[in-house]
Design a protein around this motif. Structure first.
Motif, PDB file in Angstrom:
ATOM      1  N   THR A  36       0.845  -1.189   0.000  1.00 13.69           N
ATOM      2  CA  THR A  36       0.000   0.000   0.000  1.00 13.69           C
ATOM      3  C   THR A  36       0.879   1.238   0.000  1.00 13.69           C
ATOM      4  N   ARG A  37       0.238   2.347  -0.296  1.00 10.53           N
ATOM      5  CA  ARG A  37       1.024   3.577  -0.330  1.00 10.53           C
ATOM      6  C   ARG A  37       0.181   4.750   0.104  1.00 10.53           C
ATOM      7  N   LEU A  38       0.873   5.786   0.581  1.00 11.31           N
ATOM      8  CA  LEU A  38       0.185   7.043   0.806  1.00 11.31           C
ATOM      9  C   LEU A  38       0.755   7.994  -0.236  1.00 11.31           C
ATOM     10  N   GLY A  39      -0.126   8.729  -0.908  1.00  8.86           N
ATOM     11  CA  GLY A  39       0.344   9.611  -1.977  1.00  8.86           C
ATOM     12  C   GLY A  39      -0.047  11.051  -1.744  1.00  8.86           C
ATOM     13  N   PRO A  40       0.403  11.656  -0.682  1.00 13.78           N
ATOM     14  CA  PRO A  40      -0.031  13.033  -0.423  1.00 13.78           C
ATOM     15  C   PRO A  40       0.652  14.051  -1.329  1.00 13.78           C
ATOM     16  N   SER A  41      -0.016  15.163  -1.542  1.00 12.24           N
ATOM     17  CA  SER A  41       0.630  16.294  -2.211  1.00 12.24           C
ATOM     18  C   SER A  41       1.437  17.022  -1.141  1.00 12.24           C
ATOM     19  N   PRO A  42       2.579  17.530  -1.521  1.00  8.10           N
ATOM     20  CA  PRO A  42       3.448  18.150  -0.509  1.00  8.10           C
ATOM     21  C   PRO A  42       3.042  19.573  -0.170  1.00  8.10           C
ATOM     22  N   ILE A  72       5.450  10.895  -3.023  1.00 12.99           N
ATOM     23  CA  ILE A  72       5.103  12.309  -3.027  1.00 12.99           C
ATOM     24  C   ILE A  72       4.481  12.678  -4.370  1.00 12.99           C
ATOM     25  N   GLU A  73       3.229  13.104  -4.321  1.00 14.51           N
ATOM     26  CA  GLU A  73       2.507  13.414  -5.557  1.00 14.51           C
ATOM     27  C   GLU A  73       2.541  14.921  -5.806  1.00 14.51           C
ATOM     28  N   ASP A  74       3.616  15.325  -6.471  1.00 18.06           N
ATOM     29  CA  ASP A  74       3.872  16.760  -6.634  1.00 18.06           C
ATOM     30  C   ASP A  74       3.788  17.192  -8.086  1.00 18.06           C
ATOM     31  N   THR A 237      -0.854  14.131 -15.530  1.00 17.61           N
ATOM     32  CA  THR A 237      -1.954  14.443 -14.613  1.00 17.61           C
ATOM     33  C   THR A 237      -1.986  13.348 -13.549  1.00 17.61           C
ATOM     34  N   TYR A 238      -2.773  13.564 -12.520  1.00 16.21           N
ATOM     35  CA  TYR A 238      -2.914  12.561 -11.456  1.00 16.21           C
ATOM     36  C   TYR A 238      -3.297  11.206 -12.044  1.00 16.21           C
ATOM     37  N   HIS A 239      -4.285  11.226 -12.966  1.00 16.50           N
ATOM     38  CA  HIS A 239      -4.803   9.968 -13.516  1.00 16.50           C
ATOM     39  C   HIS A 239      -3.680   9.078 -14.056  1.00 16.50           C
ATOM     40  N   VAL A 254      -4.972   0.176  -3.479  1.00 16.48           N
ATOM     41  CA  VAL A 254      -4.976   1.638  -3.542  1.00 16.48           C
ATOM     42  C   VAL A 254      -6.078   2.157  -2.614  1.00 16.48           C
ATOM     43  N   VAL A 255      -5.644   2.731  -1.492  1.00 12.22           N
ATOM     44  CA  VAL A 255      -6.609   3.296  -0.540  1.00 12.22           C
ATOM     45  C   VAL A 255      -6.663   4.791  -0.809  1.00 12.22           C
ATOM     46  N   ARG A 256      -7.818   5.300  -1.128  1.00 11.83           N
ATOM     47  CA  ARG A 256      -7.918   6.742  -1.374  1.00 11.83           C
ATOM     48  C   ARG A 256      -9.339   7.208  -1.103  1.00 11.83           C
ATOM     49  N   GLY A 257      -9.488   8.541  -1.057  1.00 10.70           N
ATOM     50  CA  GLY A 257     -10.770   9.123  -0.676  1.00 10.70           C
ATOM     51  C   GLY A 257     -11.846   8.922  -1.742  1.00 10.70           C
ATOM     52  N   GLU A 259     -13.562  10.954  -3.123  1.00  9.36           N
ATOM     53  CA  GLU A 259     -13.601  11.996  -4.159  1.00  9.36           C
ATOM     54  C   GLU A 259     -13.000  11.497  -5.478  1.00  9.36           C
ATOM     55  N   TRP A 260     -12.275  10.369  -5.422  1.00 13.36           N
ATOM     56  CA  TRP A 260     -11.688   9.822  -6.652  1.00 13.36           C
ATOM     57  C   TRP A 260     -12.623   8.849  -7.366  1.00 13.36           C
ATOM     58  N   LEU A 261     -13.719   8.512  -6.750  1.00 12.88           N
ATOM     59  CA  LEU A 261     -14.622   7.536  -7.366  1.00 12.88           C
ATOM     60  C   LEU A 261     -15.085   7.946  -8.769  1.00 12.88           C
TER      61      LEU A 261
HETATM   62  N1  GLU Z   1      -2.305  12.878  -4.424  1.00 13.46           N
HETATM   63  C1  GLU Z   1      -3.628  12.426  -4.191  1.00 13.46           C
HETATM   64  C2  GLU Z   1      -4.264  13.310  -3.128  1.00 13.46           C
HETATM   65  O1  GLU Z   1      -3.655  14.232  -2.697  1.00 13.46           O
HETATM   66  C3  GLU Z   1      -3.586  10.994  -3.716  1.00 13.46           C
HETATM   67  C4  GLU Z   1      -4.723  10.169  -4.147  1.00 13.46           C
HETATM   68  C5  GLU Z   1      -4.328   8.701  -4.150  1.00 13.46           C
HETATM   69  O2  GLU Z   1      -3.970   8.221  -3.082  1.00 13.46           O
HETATM   70  O3  GLU Z   1      -4.335   8.080  -5.195  1.00 13.46           O
HETATM   71  O4  GLU Z   1      -5.370  13.129  -2.728  1.00 13.46           O
END
Ligand code: GLU
Length: 554
Positions: A36-42, A72-74, A237-239, A254-257, A259-261
């Motif tokens: 698993t991963r966490l992909g936060p924006s910095p 890091i999703e920058d 892009t994010y996609h 992939v665990v995410r909010g 809002e991505w559905l």
């Molecule tokens: N960078 C995305 C966000 O900030 C991460 C979404 C994901 O985990 O795929 O929400």
């Protein structure tokens, strides 16, 4: 044509997808291990949603002997904040969430990097080039103005806005036309050449099906938009970025909010066109709270300070309490498990995505506070002392003096904790200091004092002088209370509250009013843990000093 076009668009990309497939082979992990991963924006702002998701990631990975990594999703460089990586790692670390792999402030740890999207441009372009080669992507030269015109046209025809089908003119350009535009320096983005049905006929909507680990079977209309996959800068892009990264980093879940559905159909199409196996998606519920009118609403950055993770650190919430609380909103069977295993480490609880709510997780500070009371009760005083001292050192350095005498401090922490019905006075740093301020002269002097009970205020001086006269520090609790009863009856107060209730006309008040006078003189508070025990901790000198001072100020 496609090969030629691919080379025209990406002349400097020499690698092919198979180079990367070789470079990042499947992980050698035990069967069933989750990655698993966490992909936060910095952005430097870590919110409760990040922690909520990180918790799921962490549990899934570590419960299965898998790997949890930080990416890091920058790709949105406007939002980059200096030092953000360190903030992300530190703020999760505080809650006991640790990464096995990924970005750190001192560089990458792990073999699947780079773990920072802005450093992966060549990788994305290699796969983008492959898509062009296969006829699944094309350069689009539409200007903003042209896109606006298309949107206006779509609005007037009551069609969904977007670039697709007849509204995607660049899709039909010949190689020569593309070459000419590129030579003329026209900016372009790379778009997916979607194979979705864009007729918008309601009778033949084609569906995608995905098994979400939290939501179960999902059915959604397929994507038909030619979405942007590389921006004019060549940045994905994010996609696109997440599809490439989750594939190459061998993510299983992939665990995410939630809002991505809505963009899930895009991701499904991208995975298909790239020939990658899809990870298991886990779309978590939105965090909600009840507003004053009792309506559910989303937590918002502007209105709800409790959304920020900093809030809990600054207020001095113990990480174990926040963790315990999050588990109760994360898994519906956690509370039940906790009742059966009151002393067990939360790691022994089997966390599952199936027991997660998918309709909106209700976040409630009062409930957190209640849970915190119980959690703190299980933490030894010396440990709480260390925790509070560290917290004060960081956020309330002016309070450090009260930590000088560890034994004194801990005795107060322990007051009433072993009672049959234990006292649950302590909730979080700030509240604890406020609660305990009456035990320390430096804070007691400044704190607002409660006023005397009406029934006994006229006798306060008499009561307190009598109290000082008869006070013997070595009296045990019942001797001490007998003396208070004597003072009370001598002055016309009932020895028992119930006598006073029965015949109020016979008394000025009852013994409780008298002891409240003493309590207020001693502590400035009308309620507190047991007075006798407090006095034993304070010592005779301090007790007498406080009472005398109070009398002199009457
Ligand atoms: N960078 C995305 C966000 O900030 C991460 C979404 C994901 O985990 O795929 O929400």
């Amino acid at each position: 044509m496609s090969e030629k076009l691919a080379n025209l668009l990406f002349p400097n990309i020499e690698k092919t997808p198979s180079d990367y497939e070789e470079c990042f082979p499947g992980r050698d992990l035990p069967k069933g291990a989750k990655v698993t991963r966490l992909g936060p924006s910095p952005t430097g702002f870590m919110h409760l949603g990040n922690l909520y998701g990180a918790f799921v990631d962490e549990r899934l990975a570590h419960q299965s002997n898998g790997v949890f990594y930080l990416r890091i999703e920058d790709t949105d460089d406007k939002r980059y904040v200096e030092g953000a990586v360190d903030t992300i790692i530190k703020s999760l670390d505080y809650f006991g969430i640790h990464f096995d792999e990924g970005a750190t402030k001192d560089g990458d740890v792990g073999k699947y990097g780079s773990y920072t999207q802005s450093e992966r441009k060549e990788i994305y372009q290699t796969y983008a080039k492959e898509l062009v080669r296969n006829g699944f992507a094309y350069p689009c030269f539409l200007t903003e103005d042209e896109i606006n015109k298309i949107r206006a046209e779509q609005e007037s025809q009551k069609l969904t806005p977007g670039i697709y089908g007849d509204f995607a003119p660049s899709r039909n350009l010949s190689y020569e036309e593309v070459e000419e535009k590129i030579k003329a320096g026209k900016p372009w983005v790379l778009r997916l050449a979607s194979s979705g049905d864009c007729s918008q006929r309601t009778d033949i909507v084609r569906k995608i099906r995905v098994n979400d680990a939290i939501r179960g079977r999902l059915e959604m209309p397929e994507n038909y938009h030619d979405v942007v996959i590389l921006k004019t800068t060549g940045i994905p892009t994010y996609h696109f970025a997440h599809v490439i990264d989750d594939h190459l980093m061998r993510t299983t879940h992939v665990v995410r909010g939630a809002e991505w559905l809505p963009s899930l159909p895009i991701h499904v199409e991208l995975f298909e066109k790239l020939g990658f196996e899809m990870p298991i998606y886990c779309h978590t519920a939105q965090l909600m709270k009840l507003d004053e009118e009792g309506n559910r609403r989303k937590l918002s950055k502007r209105n709800d300070p409790e959304l920020s993770l900093d809030f809990y650190r600054k207020k001095g919430y113990h990480p174990a309490a926040v963790r315990e609380y999050l588990l109760t909103i994360l898994n519906s069977n956690f509370e039940e498990w906790r009742i059966e295993h009151p002393d067990s480490n939360y790691e022994n609880f089997e966390f599952t995505t199936e027991k997660m709510s998918n309709s909106g997780a209700l976040f409630d500070l009062d409930k957190l506070n209640n849970i915190s009371k119980d959690v703190l009760l299980g933490i030894p005083a010396a440990e709480l002392y260390d925790f509070l001292k560290n917290w004060a050192g960081e956020f309330r350095p002016e309070l450090l003096d009260i930590f000088e005498d560890e034994e004194y401090f801990c005795s107060f922490v322990d007051l009433g904790r072993d009672d049959k019905k234990p006292r649950k006075d302590l909730v979080y740093g700030e509240q604890i200091i406020e609660f305990m301020s009456c035990y320390f002269d430096i804070l007691h002097d400044k704190m607002p004092k409660d006023s005397l009970p009406e029934e006994a205020s006229g006798d306060a001086e008499l009561i307190l002088n009598k109290y000082l006269e008869t006070y013997n520090h070595s009296d045990d609790q019942s001797q001490w209370f007998d003396k208070i009863r004597e003072i009370a009856t001598a002055l016309g107060y009932a020895a028992k509250p119930k006598d006073f209730k029965k015949h109020p006309e016979d008394y000025k008040g009852h013994v409780g009013h008298v002891s409240t006078v003493i309590r207020i003189a001693l502590l400035g508070r009308a309620t507190s843990p047991d007075i006798w025990s407090i006095q034993q901790i304070m010592g005779e000198e301090m007790v007498r000093g406080r009472i005398k001072k109070y009398i002199s100020e009457l």
